[in-house]
Write a protein that holds these residues in place. Structure first.
Motif, PDB file in Angstrom:
ATOM      1  N   LYS A   1      44.356  39.345  41.043  1.00 30.86           N
ATOM      2  CA  LYS A   1      44.383  38.948  42.049  1.00 30.86           C
ATOM      3  C   LYS A   1      44.269  40.223  43.052  1.00 30.86           C
ATOM      4  O   LYS A   1      43.933  39.920  44.442  1.00 30.86           O
ATOM      5  N   MET A   2      44.552  41.638  42.636  1.00 25.95           N
ATOM      6  CA  MET A   2      44.667  42.659  42.775  1.00 25.95           C
ATOM      7  C   MET A   2      43.323  42.684  43.540  1.00 25.95           C
ATOM      8  O   MET A   2      41.818  43.337  42.887  1.00 25.95           O
ATOM      9  N   GLU A   3      42.599  43.372  45.354  1.00 27.23           N
ATOM     10  CA  GLU A   3      41.265  43.422  45.556  1.00 27.23           C
ATOM     11  C   GLU A   3      40.859  44.505  45.013  1.00 27.23           C
ATOM     12  O   GLU A   3      41.666  45.989  45.539  1.00 27.23           O
ATOM     13  N   GLY A   4      39.682  45.428  44.882  1.00 27.32           N
ATOM     14  CA  GLY A   4      39.421  46.088  45.284  1.00 27.32           C
ATOM     15  C   GLY A   4      39.859  46.617  43.189  1.00 27.32           C
ATOM     16  O   GLY A   4      39.192  47.875  42.784  1.00 27.32           O
ATOM     17  N   VAL A   5      40.080  46.061  42.677  1.00 26.76           N
ATOM     18  CA  VAL A   5      39.675  46.338  40.971  1.00 26.76           C
ATOM     19  C   VAL A   5      39.214  45.663  40.564  1.00 26.76           C
ATOM     20  O   VAL A   5      38.546  44.538  40.210  1.00 26.76           O
ATOM     21  N   GLN A   6      38.038  46.561  39.511  1.00 25.71           N
ATOM     22  CA  GLN A   6      37.379  45.721  38.591  1.00 25.71           C
ATOM     23  C   GLN A   6      37.313  45.399  37.729  1.00 25.71           C
ATOM     24  O   GLN A   6      36.818  44.793  37.239  1.00 25.71           O
ATOM     25  N   SER A   7      38.690  46.556  36.998  1.00 27.16           N
ATOM     26  CA  SER A   7      38.260  46.387  35.391  1.00 27.16           C
ATOM     27  C   SER A   7      39.966  46.890  35.244  1.00 27.16           C
ATOM     28  O   SER A   7      40.042  47.822  35.818  1.00 27.16           O
ATOM     29  N   PHE A   8      40.234  46.200  33.650  1.00 29.61           N
ATOM     30  CA  PHE A   8      42.276  46.958  33.884  1.00 29.61           C
ATOM     31  C   PHE A   8      42.156  46.291  32.792  1.00 29.61           C
ATOM     32  O   PHE A   8      41.702  46.052  32.017  1.00 29.61           O
ATOM     33  N   ASP A   9      43.605  47.172  32.245  1.00 27.09           N
ATOM     34  CA  ASP A   9      43.489  46.783  30.603  1.00 27.09           C
ATOM     35  C   ASP A   9      44.961  47.722  30.388  1.00 27.09           C
ATOM     36  O   ASP A   9      46.025  47.974  30.986  1.00 27.09           O
TER      37      ASP A   9
ATOM     38  N   THR B   1      46.117  51.299  32.690  1.00 28.15           N
ATOM     39  CA  THR B   1      44.580  51.588  33.226  1.00 28.15           C
ATOM     40  C   THR B   1      44.574  50.853  34.124  1.00 28.15           C
ATOM     41  O   THR B   1      43.491  49.337  33.660  1.00 28.15           O
ATOM     42  N   VAL B   2      43.920  51.405  35.186  1.00 31.77           N
ATOM     43  CA  VAL B   2      42.583  49.964  36.145  1.00 31.77           C
ATOM     44  C   VAL B   2      42.006  51.065  36.837  1.00 31.77           C
ATOM     45  O   VAL B   2      42.271  51.998  37.661  1.00 31.77           O
ATOM     46  N   VAL B   3      40.829  50.404  37.244  1.00 30.31           N
ATOM     47  CA  VAL B   3      39.573  50.922  37.409  1.00 30.31           C
ATOM     48  C   VAL B   3      39.087  50.364  38.788  1.00 30.31           C
ATOM     49  O   VAL B   3      39.230  49.168  38.681  1.00 30.31           O
ATOM     50  N   GLY B   4      39.271  50.997  39.397  1.00 29.50           N
ATOM     51  CA  GLY B   4      38.224  50.572  41.357  1.00 29.50           C
ATOM     52  C   GLY B   4      38.969  50.607  42.261  1.00 29.50           C
ATOM     53  O   GLY B   4      38.966  52.424  42.431  1.00 29.50           O
ATOM     54  N   THR B   5      38.228  50.165  43.792  1.00 27.64           N
ATOM     55  CA  THR B   5      38.350  51.673  45.101  1.00 27.64           C
ATOM     56  C   THR B   5      39.537  51.037  45.070  1.00 27.64           C
ATOM     57  O   THR B   5      39.949  50.949  46.284  1.00 27.64           O
ATOM     58  N   VAL B   6      40.452  51.450  43.962  1.00 24.89           N
ATOM     59  CA  VAL B   6      42.568  51.294  44.874  1.00 24.89           C
ATOM     60  C   VAL B   6      42.843  52.517  44.710  1.00 24.89           C
ATOM     61  O   VAL B   6      42.767  53.855  43.089  1.00 24.89           O
ATOM     62  N   THR B   7      44.231  53.158  45.414  1.00 28.90           N
ATOM     63  CA  THR B   7      44.511  53.944  44.787  1.00 28.90           C
ATOM     64  C   THR B   7      45.948  53.570  44.113  1.00 28.90           C
ATOM     65  O   THR B   7      46.892  52.864  44.076  1.00 28.90           O
ATOM     66  N   HIS B   8      46.741  55.216  43.622  1.00 22.94           N
ATOM     67  CA  HIS B   8      47.630  55.391  43.085  1.00 22.94           C
ATOM     68  C   HIS B   8      48.887  54.677  43.292  1.00 22.94           C
ATOM     69  O   HIS B   8      48.909  54.117  42.731  1.00 22.94           O
ATOM     70  N   GLU B   9      49.208  54.615  44.682  1.00 23.12           N
ATOM     71  CA  GLU B   9      50.284  54.376  45.047  1.00 23.12           C
ATOM     72  C   GLU B   9      49.867  52.539  45.661  1.00 23.12           C
ATOM     73  O   GLU B   9      50.749  51.827  45.405  1.00 23.12           O
ATOM     74  N   GLU B  10      48.468  52.000  45.578  1.00 26.81           N
ATOM     75  CA  GLU B  10      48.632  51.155  45.847  1.00 26.81           C
ATOM     76  C   GLU B  10      49.281  49.936  44.716  1.00 26.81           C
ATOM     77  O   GLU B  10      49.521  49.310  44.722  1.00 26.81           O
ATOM     78  N   VAL B  11      48.528  50.210  43.818  1.00 28.85           N
ATOM     79  CA  VAL B  11      49.047  50.044  42.273  1.00 28.85           C
ATOM     80  C   VAL B  11      49.984  49.736  41.608  1.00 28.85           C
ATOM     81  O   VAL B  11      50.481  49.081  41.436  1.00 28.85           O
TER      82      VAL B  11
ATOM     83  N   MET C   1      34.859  54.714  46.519  1.00 29.19           N
ATOM     84  CA  MET C   1      34.763  55.444  45.362  1.00 29.19           C
ATOM     85  C   MET C   1      35.935  55.021  44.205  1.00 29.19           C
ATOM     86  O   MET C   1      36.967  54.147  44.504  1.00 29.19           O
ATOM     87  N   THR C   2      34.820  55.044  43.259  1.00 27.30           N
ATOM     88  CA  THR C   2      36.070  55.027  41.927  1.00 27.30           C
ATOM     89  C   THR C   2      37.225  55.213  41.497  1.00 27.30           C
ATOM     90  O   THR C   2      36.508  56.621  41.300  1.00 27.30           O
ATOM     91  N   ASN C   3      38.496  54.990  41.722  1.00 29.66           N
ATOM     92  CA  ASN C   3      39.367  55.272  40.926  1.00 29.66           C
ATOM     93  C   ASN C   3      39.911  54.790  39.661  1.00 29.66           C
ATOM     94  O   ASN C   3      39.064  54.375  39.197  1.00 29.66           O
ATOM     95  N   THR C   4      40.540  56.049  38.353  1.00 30.70           N
ATOM     96  CA  THR C   4      40.972  55.438  37.610  1.00 30.70           C
ATOM     97  C   THR C   4      42.869  55.966  37.621  1.00 30.70           C
ATOM     98  O   THR C   4      42.902  57.289  37.691  1.00 30.70           O
ATOM     99  N   VAL C   5      43.576  54.767  37.514  1.00 29.74           N
ATOM    100  CA  VAL C   5      44.958  55.177  37.505  1.00 29.74           C
ATOM    101  C   VAL C   5      45.864  53.959  36.258  1.00 29.74           C
ATOM    102  O   VAL C   5      45.397  53.469  35.629  1.00 29.74           O
ATOM    103  N   ILE C   6      45.987  55.448  35.504  1.00 24.62           N
ATOM    104  CA  ILE C   6      46.742  55.688  34.534  1.00 24.62           C
ATOM    105  C   ILE C   6      48.526  55.558  34.451  1.00 24.62           C
ATOM    106  O   ILE C   6      48.876  56.632  34.974  1.00 24.62           O
ATOM    107  N   LEU C   7      49.063  54.586  34.150  1.00 24.47           N
ATOM    108  CA  LEU C   7      50.144  53.638  34.116  1.00 24.47           C
ATOM    109  C   LEU C   7      51.444  54.021  33.238  1.00 24.47           C
ATOM    110  O   LEU C   7      50.469  53.527  32.119  1.00 24.47           O
TER     111      LEU C   7
END
Length: 69
Positions: free
Chosen positions: A26-34, A43-53, A1-7
Motif C-alpha cells: 500500500k506504500m506509495e513509491g514502492v515498485q517491488s519488494f521481497d 528488500t524494497v525497491v522504489g522511490t522511497v527513502t530508508h526512513e520512510e520504509v 531516483m530508485t533506491n533499494t532498502v534492505i532491512l
C-alpha cells in the motif's frame, strides 16, 4: 531516483510477514519488494527513502534494523 532498502525485520510467522507485505503493497513509491520470513530480510525497491520504509514497517509493531551482511 530508485533506491533499494534492505532491512532486518523481526518476523516469527506468516502472519508477521503478511503484515509487512500488506503495508509495503500500500506504500506509495514502492515498485517491488521481497519479504523473506526465513532470513527475516526485507528488500524494497522504489522511490522511497530508508526512513520512510523503516517508519512504515515499524507501525506493524515489528522490530526493524539495518541489514548487515
Amino acid at each position: 531516483m530508485t533506491n533499494t532498502v534492505i532491512l532486518k525485520v523481526a518476523m516469527m510467522c506468516t502472519g508477521c510477514s503478511g503484515a509487512v507485505e500488506r503495508v509495503l503493497s500500500k506504500m506509495e513509491g514502492v515498485q517491488s519488494f521481497d519479504v523473506n520470513l526465513e532470513t527475516q530480510k526485507v528488500t524494497v525497491v522504489g522511490t522511497v527513502t530508508h526512513e520512510e520504509v523503516v517508519t512504515k514497517i515499524a507501525k506493524t509493531g515489528k522490530a526493524v534494523e539495518p541489514w548487515s551482511d
